[in-house]
Write an enzyme that holds these catalytic residues in place. Structure first.
Site, PDB file in Angstrom:
ATOM      1  N   LYS A  32      45.852  -1.953  -8.526  1.00 23.34           N
ATOM      2  CA  LYS A  32      46.058  -1.768  -7.035  1.00 23.34           C
ATOM      3  C   LYS A  32      45.912  -2.905  -5.956  1.00 23.34           C
ATOM      4  O   LYS A  32      44.904  -2.907  -4.922  1.00 23.34           O
ATOM      5  CB  LYS A  32      45.051  -0.458  -6.192  1.00 23.34           C
ATOM      6  CG  LYS A  32      44.784   0.736  -6.450  1.00 23.34           C
ATOM      7  CD  LYS A  32      44.428   2.118  -6.493  1.00 23.34           C
ATOM      8  CE  LYS A  32      44.156   2.910  -7.093  1.00 23.34           C
ATOM      9  NZ  LYS A  32      42.561   4.284  -6.046  1.00 23.34           N
ATOM     10  N   LYS A  92      45.718  13.096  -2.212  1.00 26.90           N
ATOM     11  CA  LYS A  92      46.468  12.036  -2.552  1.00 26.90           C
ATOM     12  C   LYS A  92      46.097  10.386  -2.491  1.00 26.90           C
ATOM     13  O   LYS A  92      45.019   9.941  -0.919  1.00 26.90           O
ATOM     14  CB  LYS A  92      48.221  10.956  -2.250  1.00 26.90           C
ATOM     15  CG  LYS A  92      48.962  12.440  -2.669  1.00 26.90           C
ATOM     16  CD  LYS A  92      48.907  12.792  -3.955  1.00 26.90           C
ATOM     17  CE  LYS A  92      49.877  13.751  -4.476  1.00 26.90           C
ATOM     18  NZ  LYS A  92      49.428  14.810  -5.217  1.00 26.90           N
ATOM     19  N   ASP A  93      45.767   9.076  -2.660  1.00 22.75           N
ATOM     20  CA  ASP A  93      44.778   8.210  -2.475  1.00 22.75           C
ATOM     21  C   ASP A  93      45.770   7.247  -1.408  1.00 22.75           C
ATOM     22  O   ASP A  93      47.153   6.794  -1.647  1.00 22.75           O
ATOM     23  CB  ASP A  93      45.092   7.551  -4.041  1.00 22.75           C
ATOM     24  CG  ASP A  93      44.199   5.988  -3.775  1.00 22.75           C
ATOM     25  OD1 ASP A  93      43.794   4.673  -3.436  1.00 22.75           O
ATOM     26  OD2 ASP A  93      43.514   6.143  -5.074  1.00 22.75           O
ATOM     27  N   ARG A  94      44.587   7.008  -0.715  1.00 25.69           N
ATOM     28  CA  ARG A  94      45.404   6.226   0.393  1.00 25.69           C
ATOM     29  C   ARG A  94      45.275   4.801  -0.194  1.00 25.69           C
ATOM     30  O   ARG A  94      46.281   4.192   0.567  1.00 25.69           O
ATOM     31  CB  ARG A  94      43.666   5.808   0.976  1.00 25.69           C
ATOM     32  CG  ARG A  94      43.876   4.803   2.442  1.00 25.69           C
ATOM     33  CD  ARG A  94      42.525   4.669   3.119  1.00 25.69           C
ATOM     34  NE  ARG A  94      43.042   3.346   3.874  1.00 25.69           N
ATOM     35  CZ  ARG A  94      41.810   3.294   5.437  1.00 25.69           C
ATOM     36  NH1 ARG A  94      40.694   3.650   4.798  1.00 25.69           N
ATOM     37  NH2 ARG A  94      42.469   2.270   5.929  1.00 25.69           N
TER      38      ARG A  94
END
Length: 362
Positions: A32, A92-94
Site C-alpha cells: 500500500k 473494503k479497505d480505504r
C-alpha cells in the site's frame, strides 16, 4: 454514563501474529505505498431471472480513499433513504482502489434512477448498475479479485517463487486478519468488558424495528457485535495456530463435524458459540482445551444464544499468478472467497509492512 466497553483495561499480551505454514517468511515487503498498489474488484454471482428487477438499485462503484460505511451513508443521503436501506457484501479497505457493489432501496423510483446515478457519478465512477429483488447482505458476493503490488521486496527471489508455488498448490492457514481485532487488540479488550447478554435482549427487538437492517454505526449494539465478532475470530485463530504448530491443519481429525457424511470433508475450526463447539472426540477436546486457556474470552459466550459455526482452516487462492517488476517489485493477481483476507495470504510468505501505518495515515 460511561460505556464499559470503552473503558476496559488494556491487555498488551494479545497475540496478533500467528505461525505460518512453512518454516517462516522468506522475504520482507512494503504494501500500500499508493492506493493503486492494492486493487480489489468485488464479484457478484450471475443475476438469475428470479432476482432480476425489483425494489433495490444495485450500483458498482470504483472508490479510493473512502471506507465502505462512509460511501453507504453518502448513498443513503443522496437517495433520501435510511442508512440501513443501503446494503453491501463486505467492508473494503480505504487505502486502496476498490470496485464494490451497493444496493439502495428505491421502490417505485425506476424512472428517477438515471438522475440518481448522475448524482452518484459526481463523487465516484459508476461502473455498472441494475435492479434486483433483494438487498445485498454480508457474504452475498461470489468473491474478490485482487491485483497487489509489493515494493522494496528483500529476500531471495528463488525462495519467494518457491513459497508462492507452494501457496498456490497447498494454500495457507485461513486466519482472520489482524485488522479485525483493532489497534493492539483493542476490540478484544472491549469484548472482555462487554455485557454479551445484551446481544440477546436487544438483537431481535432492534431487528424488528429496523426491518432486519444494519444498526446505526457507532451505536452500542453495533459496537458490541463488533467486539463479539473479534473475540470469536481470535479464538478461531488460536485453535488454527495450534493445529498449524502440531502439523494437523490440513488433516481431518476424529470428531470433525460432518466427517462421517462426506469422505472429502473440509477441515474446519470453531467459531465459538453457545455450548462452545460442535466438534467432538479428539477435535472437540483440542478446541475446548485451546479456548480454555483464555477464560475471559470464553466467558463472553456464556450468556449468548449464538449457534456454534465452522470455518475452513485452509485458504487456497484461485488463479494465483505473480510477476517480478524489476529487482524489488512484485505484482500478484488472485481471487479469494468471501471472508478470506489478502493480508493473511501474503503474510504466510512475506513479512509485510503496511506503508499507510508507517506514514501515519488513518
Amino acid at each position: 454514563m460511561t460505556d464499559a466497553t470503552e473503558t476496559a483495561p488494556v491487555n498488551s499480551d494479545w497475540r496478533l501474529d500467528w505461525p505460518t505454514s512453512g518454516e517462516g517468511r522468506v522475504a520482507n515487503a512494503l504494501l500500500k505505498c499508493a492506493p493503486e498498489d492494492f486493487f480489489v474488484d468485488e464479484e457478484l454471482p450471475p443475476l438469475d431471472d428470479l432476482m432480476a428487477g425489483g425494489e433495490h438499485l444495485c450500483i458498482r462503484l470504483e472508490k479510493r480513499g473512502d471506507n465502505t460505511d462512509y460511501v453507504a451513508r453518502q448513498l443513503a443521503t443522496l437517495s433520501g433513504c435510511r442508512h440501513f436501506d443501503v446494503g453491501f457484501c463486505g467492508l473494503k479497505d480505504r487505502h486502496a482502489v476498490t470496485c464494490q457493489w451497493f444496493s439502495i432501496y428505491r421502490p417505485g423510483q425506476e424512472e428517477e434512477d438515471q438522475a440518481f446515478i448522475d448524482e452518484v457519478a459526481k463523487n465516484w465512477r459508476v461502473v455498472e448498475y441494475h435492479r434486483r429483488a433483494r438487498k445485498l447482505r454480508r457474504g452475498d458476493h461470489r468473491g474478490n479479485y485482487f491485483e497487489l503490488v509489493l515494493k522494496e521486496v528483500t529476500g531471495d527471489p528463488d525462495a519467494v517463487d518457491q513459497a508462492l508455488t507452494r501457496l498456490r498448490e497447498q494454500g495457507c492457514p485461513n486466519y482472520f486478519g489482524p485488522q479485525r481485532f483493532g489497534h493492539n487488540g483493542a476490540n478484544l479488550d472491549r469484548a472482555l468488558g462487554m455485557d454479551s447478554s445484551t446481544l440477546n435482549r436487544r438483537g431481535s427487538r432492534n431487528a424488528k424495528k429496523r426491518g432486519r437492517g444494519r444498526s446505526t454505526s457507532g451505536s452500542g449494539d453495533s459496537k458490541n457485535v463488533l467486539y463479539f465478532s473479534a473475540a470469536r475470530s481470535w479464538l478461531f485463530n488460536e485453535v488454527l495456530a495450534y493445529r498449524v504448530q502440531n502439523g494437523t491443519w490440513l488433516v481431518p481429525l476424529e470428531g470433525e463435524p460432518g466427517a462421517g457424511e462426506n469422505q472429502d470433508i473440509m477441515v474446519t475450526g470453531p467459531l465459538w458459540g453457545d455450548g462452545g463447539t460442535d466438534a467432538v472426540s479428539v477435535q472437540g477436546e483440542i478446541e475446548r482445551t485451546v479456548v480454555a486457556r483464555h477464560p475471559g474470552l470464553e466467558a463472553v459466550f456464556a450468556t449468548t444464544r449464538m449457534k456454534p459455526e465452522r470455518r475452513p482452516l485452509r485458504l487456497v487462492p484461485e488463479e494465483l499468478e505473480w510477476q517480478w517488476q524489476g529487482g524489488d517489485q512484485l505484482l500478484l493477481k488472485f481471487r479469494l472467497s468471501p471472508g478470506q483476507y489478502a493480508t493473511t495470504m501474503l503474510s504466510d510468505v512475506f513479512e509485510i509492512t503496511d506503508a499507510t501505518r508507517e506514514t501515519g495515515q488513518v
